[in-house]
Motif scaffolding. Sequence first.
Motif, short mmCIF file in Angstrom:
data_model
loop_
_atom_site.label_atom_id
_atom_site.label_comp_id
_atom_site.label_asym_id
_atom_site.label_seq_id
_atom_site.Cartn_x
_atom_site.Cartn_y
_atom_site.Cartn_z
N CYS A 68 0.84 -1.21 0.00
CA CYS A 68 0.00 0.00 0.00
C CYS A 68 0.87 1.26 0.00
N LEU A 69 1.94 1.23 0.76
CA LEU A 69 2.86 2.38 0.77
C LEU A 69 3.43 2.62 -0.62
N TRP A 70 3.90 1.56 -1.26
CA TRP A 70 4.50 1.72 -2.58
C TRP A 70 3.47 2.19 -3.61
N GLU A 71 2.29 1.62 -3.57
CA GLU A 71 1.22 2.05 -4.48
C GLU A 71 0.90 3.53 -4.27
N ALA A 72 0.87 3.96 -3.00
CA ALA A 72 0.56 5.35 -2.71
C ALA A 72 1.66 6.28 -3.23
N ILE A 73 2.92 5.87 -3.08
CA ILE A 73 4.03 6.68 -3.60
C ILE A 73 3.89 6.85 -5.10
N LEU A 74 3.61 5.76 -5.80
CA LEU A 74 3.45 5.83 -7.26
C LEU A 74 2.28 6.73 -7.64
N VAL A 125 -3.17 5.71 4.03
CA VAL A 125 -1.75 5.62 3.69
C VAL A 125 -1.26 6.85 2.91
N PRO A 126 -1.95 7.29 1.86
CA PRO A 126 -1.47 8.49 1.17
C PRO A 126 -1.46 9.72 2.09
N ALA A 127 -2.49 9.86 2.91
CA ALA A 127 -2.53 11.01 3.84
C ALA A 127 -1.38 10.93 4.83
N TRP A 128 -1.07 9.72 5.29
CA TRP A 128 0.04 9.53 6.22
C TRP A 128 1.36 9.95 5.56
N TRP A 137 -6.33 3.44 0.27
CA TRP A 137 -6.48 4.56 -0.66
C TRP A 137 -6.65 5.91 0.02
N ASP A 138 -6.86 5.92 1.32
CA ASP A 138 -7.06 7.18 2.03
C ASP A 138 -6.02 7.40 3.13
#
Length: 104
Positions: free
Chosen positions: A14-20, A82-85, A79-80
Amino acid sequence: MTQCSESSLETAACLWEAILALRDRPVTDPDSIGLALCIAKSFEALGTAALRLTVVGWTDAVQAAWRDVENDYPLCFDWDFVPAWIIDHVDWSEPHHPRLIATG
């Protein structure tokens, strides 16, 4: 190889997906575009493999933060939250060394 829990592996993914997503699909506001450019500079400075290992290293911190809010967080983890973090907890000002912002 170190054994990881399924939860840790999912969090790392999830972290990697959010970075991308933050890099490749920024919301059209100046802060999001600026963040996307900073993340892109880290990709250029470190390379994908090194940056991915850095990001995976944040897994425990994300899981700890999630445990603190999971019962009250109204949106989804991947989707919410992790990206906000990432937006709130990562300093991208040094492309060769994106780092977690100390919280206290």
